[in-house]
Structures are given as C-alpha cells and as structure tokens.
Design a protein around this motif. Structure first.
Motif, mmCIF file in Angstrom:
data_model
loop_
_atom_site.group_PDB
_atom_site.id
_atom_site.type_symbol
_atom_site.label_atom_id
_atom_site.label_comp_id
_atom_site.label_asym_id
_atom_site.label_seq_id
_atom_site.Cartn_x
_atom_site.Cartn_y
_atom_site.Cartn_z
ATOM 1 N N ARG A 60 69.985 -37.276 13.479
ATOM 2 C CA ARG A 60 69.792 -37.762 12.119
ATOM 3 C C ARG A 60 71.143 -38.178 11.563
ATOM 4 O O ARG A 60 72.189 -37.714 12.022
ATOM 5 N N THR A 61 71.131 -39.034 10.573
ATOM 6 C CA THR A 61 72.401 -39.576 10.076
ATOM 7 C C THR A 61 73.047 -38.680 9.032
ATOM 8 O O THR A 61 74.229 -38.865 8.730
ATOM 9 N N ASP A 62 72.305 -37.749 8.457
ATOM 10 C CA ASP A 62 72.891 -36.925 7.390
ATOM 11 C C ASP A 62 73.240 -35.530 7.883
ATOM 12 O O ASP A 62 73.112 -34.542 7.166
ATOM 13 N N PHE A 63 73.701 -35.445 9.122
ATOM 14 C CA PHE A 63 74.218 -34.194 9.691
ATOM 15 C C PHE A 63 75.703 -34.008 9.399
ATOM 16 O O PHE A 63 76.247 -32.951 9.621
ATOM 17 N N GLY A 64 76.384 -35.090 8.997
ATOM 18 C CA GLY A 64 77.832 -35.086 8.965
ATOM 19 C C GLY A 64 78.366 -35.839 10.165
ATOM 20 O O GLY A 64 77.657 -36.612 10.803
ATOM 21 N N ILE A 65 79.621 -35.622 10.504
ATOM 22 C CA ILE A 65 80.271 -36.358 11.595
ATOM 23 C C ILE A 65 79.907 -35.726 12.928
ATOM 24 O O ILE A 65 80.075 -34.528 13.136
ATOM 25 N N SER A 66 79.418 -36.540 13.866
ATOM 26 C CA SER A 66 79.058 -36.046 15.197
ATOM 27 C C SER A 66 80.299 -35.969 16.075
ATOM 28 O O SER A 66 81.418 -36.248 15.628
ATOM 29 N N ASN A 67 80.091 -35.645 17.342
ATOM 30 C CA ASN A 67 81.209 -35.521 18.285
ATOM 31 C C ASN A 67 81.380 -36.744 19.166
ATOM 32 O O ASN A 67 81.969 -36.679 20.233
ATOM 33 N N ILE A 68 80.861 -37.905 18.731
ATOM 34 C CA ILE A 68 81.056 -39.151 19.464
ATOM 35 C C ILE A 68 81.235 -40.279 18.451
ATOM 36 O O ILE A 68 80.501 -40.358 17.462
ATOM 37 N N SER A 80 73.363 -43.701 0.024
ATOM 38 C CA SER A 80 72.340 -42.695 -0.266
ATOM 39 C C SER A 80 72.414 -41.490 0.671
ATOM 40 O O SER A 80 71.606 -40.564 0.552
ATOM 41 N N ASP A 81 73.355 -41.477 1.599
ATOM 42 C CA ASP A 81 73.460 -40.369 2.534
ATOM 43 C C ASP A 81 73.844 -39.084 1.795
ATOM 44 O O ASP A 81 74.702 -39.098 0.919
ATOM 45 N N THR A 82 73.188 -37.985 2.172
ATOM 46 C CA THR A 82 73.430 -36.716 1.475
ATOM 47 C C THR A 82 74.575 -35.914 2.073
ATOM 48 O O THR A 82 74.969 -34.893 1.514
ATOM 49 N N ALA A 83 75.113 -36.354 3.238
ATOM 50 C CA ALA A 83 76.185 -35.606 3.888
ATOM 51 C C ALA A 83 77.514 -36.350 3.843
ATOM 52 O O ALA A 83 78.529 -35.817 3.419
ATOM 53 N N ILE A 84 77.508 -37.597 4.320
ATOM 54 C CA ILE A 84 78.740 -38.378 4.360
ATOM 55 C C ILE A 84 78.369 -39.855 4.234
ATOM 56 O O ILE A 84 77.547 -40.367 4.976
ATOM 57 N N LYS A 85 78.968 -40.521 3.289
ATOM 58 C CA LYS A 85 78.557 -41.900 2.984
ATOM 59 C C LYS A 85 79.252 -42.924 3.881
ATOM 60 O O LYS A 85 78.731 -44.008 4.095
ATOM 61 N N PHE A 86 80.440 -42.612 4.383
ATOM 62 C CA PHE A 86 81.169 -43.515 5.262
ATOM 63 C C PHE A 86 81.389 -42.773 6.577
ATOM 64 O O PHE A 86 82.148 -41.815 6.631
ATOM 65 N N ASP A 87 80.717 -43.208 7.616
ATOM 66 C CA ASP A 87 80.643 -42.425 8.841
ATOM 67 C C ASP A 87 80.926 -43.335 10.033
ATOM 68 O O ASP A 87 80.212 -44.303 10.273
ATOM 69 N N LYS A 106 74.299 -47.423 17.378
ATOM 70 C CA LYS A 106 74.431 -47.345 15.927
ATOM 71 C C LYS A 106 73.059 -47.371 15.275
ATOM 72 O O LYS A 106 72.317 -48.350 15.389
ATOM 73 N N VAL A 107 72.717 -46.280 14.616
ATOM 74 C CA VAL A 107 71.514 -46.232 13.795
ATOM 75 C C VAL A 107 71.970 -46.070 12.349
ATOM 76 O O VAL A 107 72.835 -45.246 12.042
ATOM 77 N N GLN A 108 71.403 -46.864 11.454
ATOM 78 C CA GLN A 108 71.896 -46.913 10.084
ATOM 79 C C GLN A 108 71.105 -46.004 9.147
ATOM 80 O O GLN A 108 71.670 -45.249 8.364
ATOM 81 N N THR A 109 69.779 -46.077 9.189
ATOM 82 C CA THR A 109 68.954 -45.294 8.265
ATOM 83 C C THR A 109 68.604 -43.942 8.897
ATOM 84 O O THR A 109 68.626 -43.784 10.113
ATOM 85 N N ASP A 110 68.246 -42.988 8.065
ATOM 86 C CA ASP A 110 68.098 -41.608 8.499
ATOM 87 C C ASP A 110 66.821 -41.407 9.319
ATOM 88 O O ASP A 110 65.715 -41.649 8.837
ATOM 89 N N THR A 111 66.987 -40.932 10.553
ATOM 90 C CA THR A 111 65.879 -40.766 11.496
ATOM 91 C C THR A 111 65.328 -39.340 11.542
ATOM 92 O O THR A 111 64.493 -39.029 12.403
ATOM 93 N N TRP A 112 65.737 -38.474 10.646
ATOM 94 C CA TRP A 112 65.344 -37.073 10.697
ATOM 95 C C TRP A 112 63.813 -36.937 10.663
ATOM 96 O O TRP A 112 63.149 -37.452 9.774
ATOM 97 N N CYS A 113 63.281 -36.241 11.648
ATOM 98 C CA CYS A 113 61.840 -35.928 11.734
ATOM 99 C C CYS A 113 60.995 -37.195 11.712
ATOM 100 O O CYS A 113 60.037 -37.317 10.928
ATOM 101 N N SER A 114 61.320 -38.122 12.584
ATOM 102 C CA SER A 114 60.626 -39.399 12.658
ATOM 103 C C SER A 114 59.730 -39.430 13.895
ATOM 104 O O SER A 114 59.527 -38.410 14.556
ATOM 105 N N SER A 115 59.181 -40.595 14.205
ATOM 106 C CA SER A 115 58.182 -40.692 15.275
ATOM 107 C C SER A 115 58.387 -41.998 16.034
ATOM 108 O O SER A 115 59.162 -42.860 15.613
#
Length: 547
Positions: A60-68, A80-87, A106-115
């Motif tokens: 998901r995109t609103d986890f914060g900064i990943s390790n890659i 609109s990101d709830t964790a970090i707006k510039f990532d 690169k995924v732009q919009t939040d994929t949390w709990c999607s299908s």
C-alpha cells in the motif's frame, strides 16, 4: 548395507503413495522450505502470477517509505496520502521466478485491501483500495523483465468505493467486482457505456453485515458451471444470478455460528471440476476463521480468542445440500487455501489466535497442512522459520512450488520492538510431490499446443521414466489466483477429458490427445497453467491460453 536400505525404502514409498503429502515420520518428511530472498523491499500483501512467469506484488502507498527506491529518481506526490506525501520509494515490485530477481514498479494511488483479476489477454486489472485508491482501476500488461512496463492507473474509474471487495472473472471475459466496506452492491469491469453507471444493489451483503459492517468483507466468490456465482458472506451462502440480480438458491448456514470472512478471515476453494466424469460434481470448502467476538476483543485489548479449527464442505449438486464439518489439525485464522495440481488443497500462513487487523493476532501457524479431498484427510507438514501473519499471501507457481511472502501486522513498516516485525522476505514451499523420490514417475511436458479451444482436441507430448498405467494419468489446467487477505480470487482447477494416449515406439515418450474445456463457464477465457499428473505426481506447468 545401510546405504542400500534407505534408497530401497524410499523407492517403496514412491510406488506405494500415489497421493502426495502422506503423513510420514518427521525425519522422513518429503516437503521443503526454501528462503528465496531476504528482502524484496516491500511486504507482499497482494500477489498475482502472470503468464510470462513473473509475479507482481504490492502492498500500500500509505505505509511510509519502503526499503526499495523507485528507478531513475522517480517519485510520487500524493497530497491525500496519510503517511508521506512525497515518496521516492516503491510499493510494488515485479518478481522474476526463474532468475530470482525483482525490479521496482510505480503505483500512485493507494492499493490497501484491494482486489484483482486477469483479463483473457493476460492484463492484470486491479481494482479499488483505500483513500485516493478506493475508486481506482489499475492495469498491468506483462512484458519482459528487462523492459519498462509499469502500472497504468485510472483514479476515478469505478462506480463505487471498493475497499475489501472481491473480483471474479466471468465467462465473457468481463470482471465482476462485489462488495467492499459499506458497499452492498456490485459492478462490472469494464463499466457499461452509459452515463452515471452506479452498479447494482446486492441486498444479500447488507443482510450478512453486522453492526460494524464487517465479517462479510472480501466475500468468497466462485463461478459455477451454470454461469451463476456461489457467494459466501459471514455465515451464509447463496447461488446468485448476477445477470438478473436474483438469488437462485440459499444454503443452510455453516454450523457453529462463527463468521468466516474478513476480519474473521477464513478461506475458501471450489474443488476441481472434473470433466472426465459424466456427471459434474460441485463442492465448496470453507476453512478456518475466528469467533464473532474475536475482532472486538483484540481491538479493545481484551485478549485473543482461539481461531476456528473447523472446515465445512458443501456439495452444491446434492438434492438437499448440507454442510459436512471436519476439523483441521491446527486452528487457523488468516490462512491461505490454494489448489495444488494434484487436486489437494494446501492451507498455509496465519495464526492460532486473534483475528485480522493491526496487532490483532498471536501464535503464528508456521506449519502448512495439506488436505486430501478424496479421503477427507489432513497432513501436517514441515515448519517454516518465518511467521506469516496479517497481510501475508501465497500463490502457486508453474514449477509446483508455492510462493509465500508478506506479513505486516503494523500500521507502518516496523522492524524493531514488536513481537512480529514487518516481513519483506520471499519463501518457496515445495510440497512432497516435488521430492526426488518421485522422479521415476514424474511426467515432463515436452511440447504442447499453446492455444486451446472449447470442445476441440489438443495435443501434449510427455516423457515419463516409469509409466505405470493410463488410469493414473490426467491433464489439468489451473487458473492462477490473485491472492490477498486469505482469499485466492479466480483460482480454478479443471481436469480435462483424455481421448487417447499413445507411446512413441520403444521410448519413454507419450502423445496425449485431450479435449479442451466444454464451456467458458467451466473455464473462462484466459491463461492457465497446464499440468500432466501421473500417479499423483505433477509435471511442471506449461502455459496455455483458452480462446
């Protein structure tokens, strides 16, 4: 003398057990775990195997900064990101199974709990999510690993918000998207070409929701051979005609009263569809979950309820279907159920106590079980060293292994000072049928037709070192699943009808003539892994496309 006895014993076992995964003494277990990569930079919350042999994964995109990092200095800006707006970090990767390498997407919009579902042409359609991703549709068309294909996004494409919805590919190649949090409706992708399409009401989802609008999220969907859908939500299940928005049949509630859908998070499979029988039998299995009070107790820090240890089997083709209950060797919530090429079912990942959600589970289950539908038997398998809790996932690979990743039971990437750290690694689990013990009876696909047509003959050429009997030979196609949150969407196994098997002279090669699936309701158009199974031992899969 000792070195002679051990191979002899193994050979006897190889001939005697024609159903993989038999319970053996622990020191003789034939399954195996393999650490593939200690980190892919993200937690593999969602997985989809593609027909070029690669697996797309994302969290998901609103986890914060990943390790890659994103390649080429790319970054995403999301006000609109709830964790970090510039990532500038990635939240999706493409994994190459053969080379065991990956690259960032690169995924732009939040994929949390999607299908998601895969279109007949092989393009992954990925729907919904959270926040700015709740109405998004995303598409990924497979390309070579060294090429630069990436996500294409349509942020406001969906008619309704789709958070915790379920997808199913349909016989005509379209996709139905069902439910989501506070969404008692469904819609079709691609959407009908008329203004203000809003989808269609589905009151069954309203009826099966509780006060918090949960326990019917990620409803279990299975496409039936008559074109209708089997839908399971909370404790109830129906046959649903989505074309007329009508419930065709309702089944008895699953015994016990415990919900099976998110956040109780059991799992479900449709048993293999066997076209070699004159009468097609349909049977659903639902396993695991959590008591109905488990989520609220864990959420309010009042303890962790023991997970459900029961499975229910429902034969839809019986005149008066009723649930047949069985007990797993281990209780399990958040377990992933996958169909293996043999027709057996593996249940992997999850916990013995609690429920889905942040910090809501304890006592990880690190031993998968393999269920043998024909003789109603569970086998407890070898232990993994990695707990796979909330947000873990698994998919079947063409070589017969099960790819396993993910586990992020925390709001953000959290690797320290927690009981179950965020997991970025990838593992592979090899079921017993991959043991060298079975090499003498293991088929190998040499060549095959790449395109199958409905009710049309096709050819497969195989080799087998030790051919036993034609009665132990079958050709099967498996639809790869989109797996997330204990739900393997779109997975399907069809056993095809054999017409003839002929030996090529004095060699160990054989030519199989088989019949393509009978209808698109049995096997929707698209890409499948084709396996030849001999004496309970599968070949590696070959990709075929059903047109």
């Amino acid at each position: 003398m000792k070195t002679l006895i051990v191979p002899t014993l193994i050979l006897c076992l190889s001939i005697a057990i024609l159903s993989e995964g038999q319970p053996l003494p622990f020191q003789m277990q034939l399954d195996r775990w393999e650490m593939l990569l200690p980190s892919i930079g993200i937690s593999a919350m969602h997985m989809q195997l593609l027909h070029n042999g690669m697996v797309i994964m994302f969290d998901r995109t609103d986890f914060g900064i990943s390790n890659i990092s994103l390649p080429g200095g790319m970054c995403r800006f999301d006000p609109s990101d709830t964790a970090i707006k510039f990532d500038c970090s990635a939240h999706s990767v493409l994994y190459d199974v053969v080379s065991n390498t990956y690259r960032a997407l690169k995924v732009q919009t939040d994929t949390w709990c999607s299908s998601g579902s895969v279109l007949p042409n092989g393009t992954l359609v990925q729907t919904g999510g959270y926040n700015d991703g709740e109405r998004a549709a995303r598409m990924f068309t497979p390309c070579g690993f060294s090429e630069t294909c990436d996500w294409i996004e349509f942020p406001q494409y969906l008619a309704q918000r789709r958070w915790y919805a379920t997808n199913q590919i349909l016989p005509d190649g379209r996709i139905i998207v069902v439910g989501g949090r506070r969404q008692f409706n469904f819609e079709i992708f691609p959407r009908p070409d008329y203004h203000r399409y809003k989808g269609a009401r589905f009151e069954f989802l309203r009826e099966t929701s509780d006060a918090s609008n949960e326990n019917n999220l990620y409803p279990f969907l299975h496409l039936l051979p008559d074109g209708n859908l089997f839908v399971f939500a909370n404790t109830r299940s129906i046959v649903f005609d989505y074309k007329t928005n009508r419930i065709v049949k309702e089944f008895p509630e699953i015994p016990g009263g415990d919900p099976r859908n998110y956040p109780s998070s059991g799992s479900s499979v449709l048993f293999p569809l066997d076209e070699t029988n004159n009468i097609l039998e349909l049977e659903i299995m639902v396993c695991g979950g959590a008591p109905k009070e488990a989520f609220q107790r864990a959420y309010r820090n009042r303890g962790f309820e023991r997970a459900t240890s029961t499975c229910g089997r429902l034969k839809l083709t019986d005149p008066n279907p009723s649930w047949e209950m069985e007990t797993m060797p281990l209780p399990r919530v958040m377990g992933d159920m996958l169909l293996l090429p043999t027709g057996n079912v593996i249940i992997v990942n999850g916990a013995e106590a609690g429920t889905a959600g942040w910090e809501n589970a304890r006592d990880p289950v690190t031993r998968p079980v393999i269920y043998h539908p024909f003789d109603h038997r569970f086998s407890v398998m070898s232990m993994s060293s990695r707990p796979r809790m909330y947000h873990s996932s698994a998919v079947l690979l063409p070589d017969g292994r099960v790819l396993i990743g993910g586990s992020n039971p925390h709001v953000y990437y959290n690797f320290t000072n927690v009981e179950y750290p965020t997991e970025l690694s990838l593992e592979a689990y090899s079921p017993p049928y991959l043991s060298f013990t079975y090499d003498t009876t293991r088929p190998k696909i040499l060549t095959s037709d790449k395109v199958l047509s409905y009710t049309r003959m096709f050819n497969v050429n195989i080799s087998i070192p030790q051919f036993l009997t034609i009665d132990l030979l079958s050709v099967r196609i498996v639809a790869p699943s989109f797996t997330t949150h204990s739900l393997a969407m779109n997975q399907r196994l069809v056993i095809l009808k054999l017409l003839s098997v002929t030996r090529d002279g004095l060699t160990n090669t054989y030519r199989i003539n088989a019949l393509g699936p009978s209808t698109a309701e049995i096997a929707p158009p698209g890409y499948y892994m084709m396996f030849v199974v001999h004496a309970g031992i599968p070949s590696s899969g070959a990709w075929v496309q059903i047109e």
